[in-house]
Write a protein that holds these residues in place. Structure first.
Motif, PDB file in Angstrom:
ATOM      1  N   ASN A 165      27.123  52.534  92.419  1.00  0.00           N
ATOM      2  CA  ASN A 165      27.877  53.633  91.814  1.00  0.00           C
ATOM      3  C   ASN A 165      27.116  54.354  90.706  1.00  0.00           C
ATOM      4  OD1 ASN A 165      30.223  53.274  93.447  1.00  0.00           O
ATOM      5  ND2 ASN A 165      30.646  51.431  92.261  1.00  0.00           N
ATOM      6  N   LEU A 166      25.971  53.833  90.301  1.00  0.00           N
ATOM      7  CA  LEU A 166      25.179  54.499  89.262  1.00  0.00           C
ATOM      8  C   LEU A 166      24.627  55.819  89.777  1.00  0.00           C
ATOM      9  CD1 LEU A 166      23.042  51.579  87.775  1.00  0.00           C
ATOM     10  CD2 LEU A 166      24.937  52.763  86.695  1.00  0.00           C
ATOM     11  N   ARG A 167      24.536  56.797  88.889  1.00  0.00           N
ATOM     12  CA  ARG A 167      23.921  58.080  89.221  1.00  0.00           C
ATOM     13  C   ARG A 167      22.961  58.533  88.133  1.00  0.00           C
ATOM     14  NH1 ARG A 167      25.876  56.395  93.015  1.00  0.00           N
ATOM     15  NH2 ARG A 167      27.282  57.352  94.500  1.00  0.00           N
ATOM     16  N   LYS A 168      22.760  57.651  87.136  1.00  0.00           N
ATOM     17  CA  LYS A 168      21.891  57.962  86.006  1.00  0.00           C
ATOM     18  C   LYS A 168      21.326  56.658  85.465  1.00  0.00           C
ATOM     19  CE  LYS A 168      22.109  61.085  82.075  1.00  0.00           C
ATOM     20  NZ  LYS A 168      23.006  61.920  81.265  1.00  0.00           N
ATOM     21  N   PHE A 169      20.037  56.675  85.076  1.00  0.00           N
ATOM     22  CA  PHE A 169      19.415  55.472  84.527  1.00  0.00           C
ATOM     23  C   PHE A 169      18.252  55.876  83.631  1.00  0.00           C
ATOM     24  CE2 PHE A 169      16.387  51.933  84.613  1.00  0.00           C
ATOM     25  CZ  PHE A 169      17.214  50.895  84.218  1.00  0.00           C
ATOM     26  N   ARG A 170      18.089  55.137  82.529  1.00  0.00           N
ATOM     27  CA  ARG A 170      16.983  55.384  81.609  1.00  0.00           C
ATOM     28  C   ARG A 170      15.952  54.269  81.731  1.00  0.00           C
ATOM     29  NH1 ARG A 170      18.099  55.755  75.357  1.00  0.00           N
ATOM     30  NH2 ARG A 170      17.630  53.569  75.445  1.00  0.00           N
ATOM     31  N   GLU A 210      18.429  61.209  86.972  1.00  0.00           N
ATOM     32  CA  GLU A 210      19.729  61.441  87.609  1.00  0.00           C
ATOM     33  C   GLU A 210      19.482  61.654  89.093  1.00  0.00           C
ATOM     34  OE1 GLU A 210      22.712  63.684  84.568  1.00  0.00           O
ATOM     35  OE2 GLU A 210      21.220  64.940  85.576  1.00  0.00           O
ATOM     36  N   TRP A 211      20.479  61.293  89.912  1.00  0.00           N
ATOM     37  CA  TRP A 211      20.367  61.493  91.352  1.00  0.00           C
ATOM     38  C   TRP A 211      21.755  61.609  91.951  1.00  0.00           C
ATOM     39  CZ3 TRP A 211      19.198  57.021  88.759  1.00  0.00           C
ATOM     40  CH2 TRP A 211      20.011  55.917  89.007  1.00  0.00           C
ATOM     41  N   SER A 212      21.793  61.993  93.215  1.00  0.00           N
ATOM     42  CA  SER A 212      23.063  62.083  93.934  1.00  0.00           C
ATOM     43  C   SER A 212      22.907  61.408  95.293  1.00  0.00           C
ATOM     44  CB  SER A 212      23.489  63.542  94.102  1.00  0.00           C
ATOM     45  OG  SER A 212      22.521  64.241  94.856  1.00  0.00           O
ATOM     46  N   LEU A 213      24.046  61.153  95.921  1.00  0.00           N
ATOM     47  CA  LEU A 213      24.096  60.539  97.245  1.00  0.00           C
ATOM     48  C   LEU A 213      24.945  61.403  98.153  1.00  0.00           C
ATOM     49  CD1 LEU A 213      24.731  56.768  96.452  1.00  0.00           C
ATOM     50  CD2 LEU A 213      22.666  57.760  97.388  1.00  0.00           C
ATOM     51  N   PRO A 214      24.829  61.207  99.472  1.00  0.00           N
ATOM     52  CA  PRO A 214      25.769  61.880 100.372  1.00  0.00           C
ATOM     53  C   PRO A 214      27.201  61.495 100.018  1.00  0.00           C
ATOM     54  CG  PRO A 214      23.980  60.858 101.600  1.00  0.00           C
ATOM     55  CD  PRO A 214      23.850  60.400 100.179  1.00  0.00           C
TER      56      PRO A 214
END
Length: 120
Positions: A70-75, A36-40
């Motif tokens: 737009n992704l904020r999660k990836f497996r 998971e990650w975030s952006l400004p």
């Protein structure tokens, strides 16, 4: 010489944009790791993708290009059990230049021998 220096400075300026924040591990099993990650809060339309890079040996990195900003999660699937991975992510712009990468996250997949599936 001066012309090469100017070209280099332009490349640095174009790639110095969006930094992915807060890369973390949201889950893991023997053969996958979920990130998971975030952006400004504001992201310029020039940023169109993410690039995840991972390695087990610090020499060869496997890239994954995610063409959805737009992704904020990836497996990440098909990993080896009981193996430590070094992972980072960066945003990619329309010119295929990467922004600053996150710090590396170290995570180890679970041991496959500890888990089994029952088919009843």
């Amino acid at each position: 010489m001066f012309l090469n220096l100017v070209a280099f400075m332009i490349v640095v300026r174009l790639s110095d944009g969006v930094r992915v924040d807060s890369l973390s591990v949201a889950g893991k099993d023997a053969q996958s790791i979920t990130l998971e990650w975030s952006l400004p809060s504001v992201v310029d339309a020039e940023w169109v993708a993410f690039k995840i890079k991972y390695s087990t040996d610090n020499l060869i990195y496997t890239p994954i290009l995610l063409k959805n900003i737009n992704l904020r999660k990836f497996r990440i699937d098909n990993l080896r059990p009981d193996t430590q991975y070094k992972i980072q992510i960066s945003a990619v712009n329309k010119n295929e230049l990467e922004g600053p990468a996150t710090d590396f996250v170290l995570v180890k997949t679970l041991d496959a021998g500890l888990y089994f599936k029952l088919d009843l």
